[in-house]
Design a protein around this motif. Structure first.
Motif, mmCIF file in Angstrom:
data_model
loop_
_atom_site.group_PDB
_atom_site.id
_atom_site.type_symbol
_atom_site.label_atom_id
_atom_site.label_comp_id
_atom_site.label_asym_id
_atom_site.label_seq_id
_atom_site.Cartn_x
_atom_site.Cartn_y
_atom_site.Cartn_z
ATOM 1 N N ILE A 1 0.788 -1.138 0.283
ATOM 2 C CA ILE A 1 0.193 -0.027 -0.036
ATOM 3 C C ILE A 1 0.976 1.404 0.027
ATOM 4 O O ILE A 1 0.640 2.274 -0.759
ATOM 5 C CB ILE A 1 -1.038 0.112 1.134
ATOM 6 C CG1 ILE A 1 -2.066 -1.201 1.087
ATOM 7 C CG2 ILE A 1 -1.464 1.364 1.563
ATOM 8 C CD1 ILE A 1 -2.826 -1.337 2.386
ATOM 9 N N GLY A 2 2.023 1.107 0.862
ATOM 10 C CA GLY A 2 2.865 2.478 0.977
ATOM 11 C C GLY A 2 3.438 2.556 -0.398
ATOM 12 O O GLY A 2 3.709 3.634 -0.865
ATOM 13 N N LYS B 1 2.415 1.741 -3.365
ATOM 14 C CA LYS B 1 1.431 2.215 -4.482
ATOM 15 C C LYS B 1 1.125 3.683 -4.204
ATOM 16 O O LYS B 1 0.775 4.582 -5.010
ATOM 17 C CB LYS B 1 0.312 1.473 -4.282
ATOM 18 C CG LYS B 1 -0.941 1.721 -5.274
ATOM 19 C CD LYS B 1 -2.348 0.878 -5.102
ATOM 20 C CE LYS B 1 -3.142 1.090 -6.071
ATOM 21 N NZ LYS B 1 -4.289 0.572 -6.044
ATOM 22 N N LYS B 2 1.189 3.999 -2.986
ATOM 23 C CA LYS B 2 0.743 5.510 -2.734
ATOM 24 C C LYS B 2 2.131 6.455 -2.924
ATOM 25 O O LYS B 2 1.836 7.600 -3.304
ATOM 26 C CB LYS B 2 0.384 5.674 -1.252
ATOM 27 C CG LYS B 2 -0.043 7.025 -1.068
ATOM 28 C CD LYS B 2 -0.804 6.998 0.610
ATOM 29 C CE LYS B 2 -1.189 8.608 0.922
ATOM 30 N NZ LYS B 2 -1.969 8.602 2.031
ATOM 31 N N TYR B 3 3.035 6.114 -2.389
ATOM 32 C CA TYR B 3 4.263 6.851 -2.438
ATOM 33 C C TYR B 3 5.236 6.470 -3.751
ATOM 34 O O TYR B 3 6.405 7.237 -3.808
ATOM 35 C CB TYR B 3 4.987 7.014 -1.072
ATOM 36 C CG TYR B 3 4.269 7.533 -0.220
ATOM 37 C CD1 TYR B 3 3.740 8.917 0.054
ATOM 38 C CD2 TYR B 3 3.656 6.698 0.856
ATOM 39 C CE1 TYR B 3 2.861 9.429 1.058
ATOM 40 C CE2 TYR B 3 2.732 7.175 1.948
ATOM 41 C CZ TYR B 3 2.452 8.585 1.965
ATOM 42 O OH TYR B 3 1.674 8.989 2.926
ATOM 43 N N LYS C 1 6.301 9.037 -6.463
ATOM 44 C CA LYS C 1 6.926 10.192 -5.869
ATOM 45 C C LYS C 1 8.560 9.931 -5.734
ATOM 46 O O LYS C 1 9.407 10.667 -5.957
ATOM 47 C CB LYS C 1 6.323 10.670 -4.595
ATOM 48 C CG LYS C 1 5.038 11.101 -4.887
ATOM 49 C CD LYS C 1 4.523 11.776 -3.288
ATOM 50 C CE LYS C 1 2.977 12.152 -3.591
ATOM 51 N NZ LYS C 1 2.477 12.429 -2.309
#
Length: 64
Positions: free
Chosen positions: A45-46, A48-50, A53
């Protein structure tokens, strides 16, 4: 004499005196597997989100 340890889940007698979890080897393995899956899920999840960036910042560093 030490107090007899019993698994909290199945009631099996634990013979290992160094066991501090209160779980038999079978249930320790299950607990570790669940913890590992939770860690992998949170890592996924981390990422996928970050992830984008972090990747763009890494590309900028490589270009310099």
């Amino acid at each position: 004499m030490s107090k007899e340890k019993i698994c909290r889940v199945c009631g099996r007698i634990i013979t290992d005196e160094k066991n501090k979890t209160g779980l038999c080897p079978k249930h320790q393995k299950v607990r570790n597997n669940i913890a590992g899956l939770g860690l992998l899920a949170s890592l996924g999840i981390g990422l996928k989100k970050y992830g984008p960036k972090i990747a763009s910042a890494a590309i900028k560093l490589v270009k310099k």
